[in-house]
Scaffold this motif. Structure first.
Motif, PDB file in Angstrom:
ATOM      1  N   PRO A   1      -0.601   7.112   4.506  1.00  0.00           N
ATOM      2  CA  PRO A   1      -1.351   5.940   4.013  1.00  0.00           C
ATOM      3  C   PRO A   1      -0.758   4.629   4.519  1.00  0.00           C
ATOM      4  O   PRO A   1       0.467   4.489   4.613  1.00  0.00           O
ATOM      5  CB  PRO A   1      -1.216   6.053   2.483  1.00  0.00           C
ATOM      6  CG  PRO A   1      -0.005   6.897   2.254  1.00  0.00           C
ATOM      7  CD  PRO A   1       0.087   7.829   3.425  1.00  0.00           C
ATOM      8  N   GLU A   2      -1.632   3.693   4.841  1.00  0.00           N
ATOM      9  CA  GLU A   2      -1.189   2.381   5.332  1.00  0.00           C
ATOM     10  C   GLU A   2      -0.903   1.463   4.150  1.00  0.00           C
ATOM     11  O   GLU A   2      -1.639   0.518   3.864  1.00  0.00           O
ATOM     12  CB  GLU A   2      -2.253   1.771   6.255  1.00  0.00           C
ATOM     13  CG  GLU A   2      -2.415   2.526   7.562  1.00  0.00           C
ATOM     14  CD  GLU A   2      -3.353   1.824   8.518  1.00  0.00           C
ATOM     15  OE1 GLU A   2      -3.754   0.682   8.225  1.00  0.00           O
ATOM     16  OE2 GLU A   2      -3.703   2.414   9.542  1.00  0.00           O
ATOM     17  N   ARG A   3       0.158   1.752   3.454  1.00  0.00           N
ATOM     18  CA  ARG A   3       0.591   0.932   2.316  1.00  0.00           C
ATOM     19  C   ARG A   3       2.098   1.064   2.159  1.00  0.00           C
ATOM     20  O   ARG A   3       2.738   1.865   2.843  1.00  0.00           O
ATOM     21  CB  ARG A   3      -0.102   1.371   1.029  1.00  0.00           C
ATOM     22  CG  ARG A   3       0.104   2.832   0.692  1.00  0.00           C
ATOM     23  CD  ARG A   3      -0.322   3.128  -0.729  1.00  0.00           C
ATOM     24  NE  ARG A   3      -0.345   4.544  -1.026  1.00  0.00           N
ATOM     25  CZ  ARG A   3       0.733   5.298  -1.234  1.00  0.00           C
ATOM     26  NH1 ARG A   3       1.938   4.750  -1.168  1.00  0.00           N
ATOM     27  NH2 ARG A   3       0.626   6.581  -1.500  1.00  0.00           N
ATOM     28  N   ASP A   4       2.636   0.245   1.277  1.00  0.00           N
ATOM     29  CA  ASP A   4       4.070   0.285   1.032  1.00  0.00           C
ATOM     30  C   ASP A   4       4.427   1.555   0.264  1.00  0.00           C
ATOM     31  O   ASP A   4       3.560   2.248  -0.264  1.00  0.00           O
ATOM     32  CB  ASP A   4       4.492  -0.949   0.226  1.00  0.00           C
ATOM     33  CG  ASP A   4       5.882  -1.429   0.614  1.00  0.00           C
ATOM     34  OD1 ASP A   4       6.629  -0.619   1.172  1.00  0.00           O
ATOM     35  OD2 ASP A   4       6.203  -2.599   0.370  1.00  0.00           O
ATOM     36  N   ALA A   5       5.712   1.860   0.214  1.00  0.00           N
ATOM     37  CA  ALA A   5       6.177   3.057  -0.481  1.00  0.00           C
ATOM     38  C   ALA A   5       5.892   2.953  -1.977  1.00  0.00           C
ATOM     39  O   ALA A   5       5.843   1.859  -2.551  1.00  0.00           O
ATOM     40  CB  ALA A   5       7.668   3.244  -0.232  1.00  0.00           C
ATOM     41  N   SER A   6       5.728   4.102  -2.619  1.00  0.00           N
ATOM     42  CA  SER A   6       5.390   4.125  -4.042  1.00  0.00           C
ATOM     43  C   SER A   6       6.466   3.458  -4.886  1.00  0.00           C
ATOM     44  O   SER A   6       6.177   2.796  -5.874  1.00  0.00           O
ATOM     45  CB  SER A   6       5.185   5.571  -4.502  1.00  0.00           C
ATOM     46  OG  SER A   6       6.340   6.349  -4.232  1.00  0.00           O
TER      47      SER A   6
ATOM     48  N   GLY B   1       4.622   6.199   2.466  1.00  0.00           N
ATOM     49  CA  GLY B   1       3.744   5.258   3.156  1.00  0.00           C
ATOM     50  C   GLY B   1       4.182   5.042   4.593  1.00  0.00           C
ATOM     51  O   GLY B   1       5.210   5.560   5.046  1.00  0.00           O
ATOM     52  N   ILE B   2       3.418   4.256   5.317  1.00  0.00           N
ATOM     53  CA  ILE B   2       3.637   4.100   6.758  1.00  0.00           C
ATOM     54  C   ILE B   2       4.933   3.372   7.089  1.00  0.00           C
ATOM     55  O   ILE B   2       5.502   3.533   8.166  1.00  0.00           O
ATOM     56  CB  ILE B   2       2.430   3.367   7.403  1.00  0.00           C
ATOM     57  CG1 ILE B   2       2.437   3.582   8.918  1.00  0.00           C
ATOM     58  CG2 ILE B   2       2.436   1.887   7.018  1.00  0.00           C
ATOM     59  CD1 ILE B   2       1.156   3.183   9.584  1.00  0.00           C
ATOM     60  N   PHE B   3       5.475   2.586   6.162  1.00  0.00           N
ATOM     61  CA  PHE B   3       6.677   1.799   6.456  1.00  0.00           C
ATOM     62  C   PHE B   3       7.965   2.594   6.255  1.00  0.00           C
ATOM     63  O   PHE B   3       9.001   2.259   6.831  1.00  0.00           O
ATOM     64  CB  PHE B   3       6.716   0.538   5.593  1.00  0.00           C
ATOM     65  CG  PHE B   3       5.537  -0.370   5.803  1.00  0.00           C
ATOM     66  CD1 PHE B   3       5.368  -1.039   7.003  1.00  0.00           C
ATOM     67  CD2 PHE B   3       4.580  -0.529   4.819  1.00  0.00           C
ATOM     68  CE1 PHE B   3       4.277  -1.857   7.205  1.00  0.00           C
ATOM     69  CE2 PHE B   3       3.481  -1.345   5.013  1.00  0.00           C
ATOM     70  CZ  PHE B   3       3.322  -2.018   6.214  1.00  0.00           C
TER      71      PHE B   3
ATOM     72  N   ASP C   1       9.009   6.174  14.800  1.00  0.00           N
ATOM     73  CA  ASP C   1       7.859   6.128  15.699  1.00  0.00           C
ATOM     74  C   ASP C   1       7.489   7.510  16.241  1.00  0.00           C
ATOM     75  O   ASP C   1       6.343   7.951  16.144  1.00  0.00           O
ATOM     76  CB  ASP C   1       8.141   5.157  16.857  1.00  0.00           C
ATOM     77  CG  ASP C   1       8.324   3.732  16.366  1.00  0.00           C
ATOM     78  OD1 ASP C   1       7.758   3.416  15.304  1.00  0.00           O
ATOM     79  OD2 ASP C   1       9.021   2.950  17.018  1.00  0.00           O
ATOM     80  N   LYS C   2       8.452   8.180  16.842  1.00  0.00           N
ATOM     81  CA  LYS C   2       8.195   9.495  17.441  1.00  0.00           C
ATOM     82  C   LYS C   2       7.790  10.511  16.365  1.00  0.00           C
ATOM     83  O   LYS C   2       6.888  11.329  16.569  1.00  0.00           O
ATOM     84  CB  LYS C   2       9.448   9.963  18.182  1.00  0.00           C
ATOM     85  CG  LYS C   2       9.247  11.195  19.040  1.00  0.00           C
ATOM     86  CD  LYS C   2      10.517  11.500  19.830  1.00  0.00           C
ATOM     87  CE  LYS C   2      10.327  12.732  20.715  1.00  0.00           C
ATOM     88  NZ  LYS C   2      11.569  13.038  21.478  1.00  0.00           N
TER      89      LYS C   2
END
Length: 731
Positions: free
Chosen positions: A197-202, A170-172, A183-184
């Motif tokens: 995906p804009e969600r927390d890790a599985s 996920g994005i985090f 970021d890079k």
């Protein structure tokens, strides 16, 4: 799928395949996202993730007229965005033909001819290396199926491996597996068509994933247990409360069985004490205190072995698992300057008692809150120096460091002037924004850049690094100056100083003893460990011979005649590498921090300033937000009811029953997602008015709330307004 015509259900390739029986509609999620003629015009709970059903049908009709340039069939809903390119294709066809789909911003698609590619240096060595995800070999070739890390020279990945990793993390948590850059790395992977995906890790979403961590060891391991109710009896707040080993957490004792007068007394099990004794860390004073604690009323407590009838947990397995978990960080020491107290530091003491954790956590948070209030008052005293005369800084968000450096070095800049921010590359911003929100945003970006810059080294707890070019350009001085100005002018605090760096600034480098955790260089750290843990004189001398060049350069090479000489040698290496090596940058940095009298106040109030320089801001909670805002209301019954709705809404946000976060609320009202060290000026307030929707007045830091008849109406209006306002601002 109504858009691509395929029946395959492969979430990794085409996104989730969804069927809506009531609309007689089946669609792949990626096909929908990438279609060129459709936009998300509804709320996320409307239609298919905000795509209205009527819009989807219109897009199907539009695509029915277009022929796919790959399979030659109708229904090609995706077009290449390159100028003058008229190619259209289905999403699965595009994947097969190696097109690039960018899951960001405008969701652009590029055909096989116009797709973005990664730049490869001509001199870059060809060959093969391990993909750090699947550990199979990957060739160093400019191919669609192979991607190169933008932040690490020798990191290569399979595209398929990266996509699976992104879907899981996920994005985090999706970041470079070699250097941990986020970021890079994410920016480049999105450009090259990786869906994040804009969600927390599985692993974070898995129910009760960390349930095992809540289990704590509750058994008295003293050979002669005095408790008549048995070794497993535990009565909190009494002499029969079980205290766990402060180092491993997998051995225990009743307070009375080890003559511990209170819970706060430290206690280590026999195994941990023996490890400390072998490493030379166990002082004679500690030994005397333990010896006396083993005797009570003439009775000797034999602690060498636990009861043979008692099953024993492995002291290593549980502790090691906790050390690897990103979620666990427990401390027992509440001293503000102790290395155990700093969450940014790697030196942590593990304990698994929920009761003790809650107690220590609440005490620690209360202590930090008190210190931060003290810092707030000190910074307000320093802010008296700031005049109404203004200095304008022209800031380019894409190059925050260069533009900030230019602004701070301009002739008319003075730290005592009020700062105005002019964002030069933001189309929708006012040309010059004098609000505290814009200024806080600028300082927030600046502190983030400094944390990740070459001026500092380390993972979370940062020390100064040695950058000769930065020394030459006097950048350490500028960095210290920027941090001082940020603190006094209402910006965020750094929050990433290590205890060693903070102590060097406050007490002077001669009075600081660095630790192994302060060494960021992996090779140097490995050398120190080899010396430190050498178990014989011959192995120690062999290690010193192997690294003699390094020791000579550090001025630490000396004859070794006894094994105990290694302790002094390790200490000398640490002092050289962590302190003496960067003495010039440190002095420049200190001079910069003297701006507006910040360093002087740090030296006068070290405990207070450690709370903002060595800690991240306190996590927002319902209690924090409630205390932050002052409610202005009359005795009107409806306004009193509105205040109850507000309190109830904060509880919903805290329990996760709202799509809005506390950071969103704060950003909506003040323009800042965190509370500055100096606090807000003016202080945030709440007014209940006869208006339709909430209004965030950032000039006055005032939240104007509508008077509603029901709580559900209040909640719906809050969420709709805050989400839409922040979404428009982000766009």
């Amino acid at each position: 799928c109504v858009l691509c015509g395929r029946t395959e259900d492969c979430p990794e390739k085409y996104g989730e395949k969804r069927t809506f029986v009531e609309y007689n509609l089946t669609v792949h999620y990626y096909c929908l996202l990438m279609s060129s003629g459709i936009w998300q015009r509804g709320e996320e709970d409307e239609g298919v993730d905000g795509f209205l059903i009527t819009d989807i049908r219109k897009e199907v009709n539009r695509a029915a007229k277009l022929k796919c340039n790959i399979c030659k069939k109708k229904g090609a809903s995706i077009g290449c965005v390159a100028p003058k390119c008229k190619r259209s294709y289905h999403f699965p066809c595009g994947i097969k033909r190696e097109c690039i789909f960018q899951f960001m911003e405008d969701f652009r698609s590029y055909c096989w001819e116009h797709k973005p590619v990664q730049n490869f240096m001509d001199k870059e060595p060809r060959g093969a290396s391990q993909c750090t995800i699947c550990l199979d070999l990957v060739e160093h070739l400019p191919a669609y199926t192979i991607l190169k890390s933008p932040c690490c020279k020798n990191a290569w990945f399979h595209r398929e491996c990266l996509q699976y990793q992104a879907l899981s993390a996920g994005i985090f948590f999706f970041r470079c597996t070699v250097c941990n850059n986020k970021d890079k790395f994410q920016k480049e992977m999105l450009r090259m068509g990786i869906y994040i995906p804009e969600r927390d890790a599985s692993w974070e979403l898995e129910e009760n994933a960390y349930q095992d961590l809540l289990q704590c060891y509750q058994h008295c391991d003293i050979r002669r247990c005095l408790c008549k109710k048995g070794r497993d009896y535990n009565e909190p707040e009494s002499k029969w409360e079980i205290k766990r080993c402060q180092c491993c957490g997998s051995r225990g004792t009743h307070l009375a069985c080890s003559s511990l007068k209170s819970w706060e007394q430290n206690w280590e099990c026999t195994e941990c004490r023996s490890i400390f004794a072998k490493s030379g860390k166990y002082s004679s004073k500690k030994k005397r205190s333990l010896a006396t604690s083993e005797k009570t009323d003439g009775t000797t407590r034999l602690m060498e072995e636990p009861s043979p009838k008692t099953p024993r947990q492995s002291s290593g397995s549980q502790c090691n698992f906790l050390l690897q978990s990103p979620k666990i960080m427990y401390q027992n020491n509440l001293s503000p300057c102790s290395h155990l107290e700093l969450p940014a530091s790697n030196r942590v003491t593990m304990s698994l008692s929920p009761l003790m954790l809650n107690r220590n956590w609440s005490l620690r948070q209360k202590h930090l809150r008190k210190q931060r209030k003290e810092v707030c008052n000190i910074l307000k005293e320093l802010k008296v120096q700031v005049s109404t005369k203004t200095t304008r800084l022209n800031i380019n968000v894409d190059d925050i460091w260069s533009s900030a450096l230019k602004g701070f070095r301009q002739r008319n800049f003075s730290p005592t002037n009020t700062i105005e921010i002019n964002f030069t590359n933001c189309k929708n911003r006012a040309k010059t924004d004098t609000s505290a929100a814009s200024k806080h945003h600028f300082f927030q970006l600046l502190m983030l850049h400094l944390q990740n810059s070459s001026l500092f080294e380390g993972s979370s707890a940062k020390n100064l690094s040695l950058d000769f070019q930065a020394v030459k350009e006097n950048l350490y001085f500028e960095a210290g100056k920027m941090i001082a100005v940020s603190l006094v002018h209402g910006g965020p605090s750094p929050g990433f100083f290590s205890k060693t760096l903070f102590d060097c600034l406050v007490y002077g480098p001669d009075n600081v003893k660095p630790a192994l955790e302060d060494v960021a260089d992996v090779d140097v750290a490995q050398t120190i460990k080899m010396i430190k843990y050498a178990n014989s004189l011959s192995s120690l001398q062999s290690t010193i011979h192997d690294c003699s060049e390094f020791l000579a350069a550090a001025g630490c090479l000396r004859p070794i005649t006894a094994l105990c000489d290694k302790n002094m040698l390790v200490n000398d290496i640490l002092i050289h590498h962590v302190i003496k090596r960067i003495i010039s940058p440190l002095e420049s940095f200190r001079q910069g921090l003297k701006t507006l009298g910040v360093l002087e106040k740090m030296q006068m109030h070290p405990d207070a300033f450690s709370s903002v320089l060595c800690h991240k801001p306190e996590r927002l909670s319902a209690e924090t937000i409630c205390d932050l805002f002052t409610i202005h209301s009359s005795s009107d019954v409806k306004e009193v009811k509105g205040a109850d709705f507000w309190m109830g809404y904060l509880q919903d946000v805290e329990s996760g029953e709202s799509v809005v976060t506390f950071e969103d609320i704060l950003l909506f009202v003040t323009g800042s997602s965190s509370i500055p060290s100096i606090g807000f000026d003016p202080e945030p307030t709440i007014k209940f008015l006869r208006i339709r929707y909430p209004i965030g007045n950032r000039l006055l830091n005032c939240l104007e709330l509508p008077i509603t008849n029901t709580y559900q109406q209040f909640k719906n209006k809050m969420e709709l307004t805050i989400r839409n306002t922040l979404r428009v601002e982000r766009e």
